[in-house]
Design an enzyme around this catalytic site. Structure first.
Site, PDB file in Angstrom:
ATOM      1  N   CYS A 151       0.805  -1.225   0.000  1.00 17.73           N
ATOM      2  CA  CYS A 151       0.000   0.000   0.000  1.00 17.73           C
ATOM      3  C   CYS A 151       0.837   1.273   0.000  1.00 17.73           C
ATOM      4  O   CYS A 151       0.301   2.360  -0.148  1.00 17.73           O
ATOM      5  CB  CYS A 151      -0.893   0.020   1.229  1.00 17.73           C
ATOM      6  SG  CYS A 151       0.091  -0.025   2.734  1.00 17.73           S
ATOM      7  N   CYS A 195      -0.810  -5.345   6.921  1.00 19.09           N
ATOM      8  CA  CYS A 195      -0.528  -4.113   7.652  1.00 19.09           C
ATOM      9  C   CYS A 195       0.301  -4.391   8.899  1.00 19.09           C
ATOM     10  O   CYS A 195       1.046  -3.524   9.356  1.00 19.09           O
ATOM     11  CB  CYS A 195      -1.819  -3.435   8.079  1.00 19.09           C
ATOM     12  SG  CYS A 195      -2.985  -3.237   6.736  1.00 19.09           S
TER      13      CYS A 195
HETATM   14 FE1  FES Z   1      -1.129   0.234   4.425  1.00 23.51          FE
HETATM   15 FE2  FES Z   1      -2.539  -0.976   6.221  1.00 23.51          FE
HETATM   16  S1  FES Z   1      -3.227  -0.352   4.276  1.00 23.51           S
HETATM   17  S2  FES Z   1      -0.463  -0.494   6.318  1.00 23.51           S
END
Ligand code: FES
Length: 131
Positions: free
Chosen positions: A36, A105
């Site tokens: 992400c 995450c």
């Molecule tokens: Fe990036 Fe959770 S969506 S760390």
């Protein structure tokens, strides 16, 4: 939609522990999440091989905040060896689980902690060889 986060995740997200920076940290670890693009920094203070203080800063999602908050609580008071054994799964378990799509995450917190410890060990080794 049914809630997908445990009460503990929500609680740590709303009231994260140990956010911020340490003065003169003994070790710093930064980890990015390739999935992400979020970022995490963990700083540690070490005395006699024990982690006496931990702080974190993150540019990350709610799960990253909750896992970092939990990892700082788990690491504080542990020896370096014990803290190196904290895994992303341990952290997620302590939070009563994370949704499967959010497990990635939790690697930020555990990996940044391990990097901070590694950074401390490398600094010690560099000092030792200078003496
Ligand atoms: Fe990036 Fe959770 S969506 S760390």
């Amino acid at each position: 939609m049914a809630p997908i986060y445990s009460d503990k995740v929500l609680e740590h997200f709303k009231n994260p522990r140990n956010v911020g920076e340490l003065e003169n940290p003994d070790g710093v670890g930064v980890e990015g999440n390739p999935v992400c693009g979020d970022l995490m920094e963990i700083q540690i203070k070490v005395e006699n091989n024990i982690i006496t203080d931990v702080k974190f800063k993150t540019f990350g999602c709610g799960s990253a905040i909750a896992t970092s908050s939990m990892v700082t609580e788990m690491a504080k008071g542990k020896t370096l060896e014990e803290a190196l054994e904290i895994t992303r799964e341990n952290v997620a378990d302590e939070l009563d689980g994370l949704p499967p799509q959010k497990m990635h995450c939790s690697n930020l917190a555990a990996d940044a902690l391990h990097k901070a410890i590694q950074n401390y060990i490398e600094k010690q080794e560099a000092t030792d060889t200078k003496e």
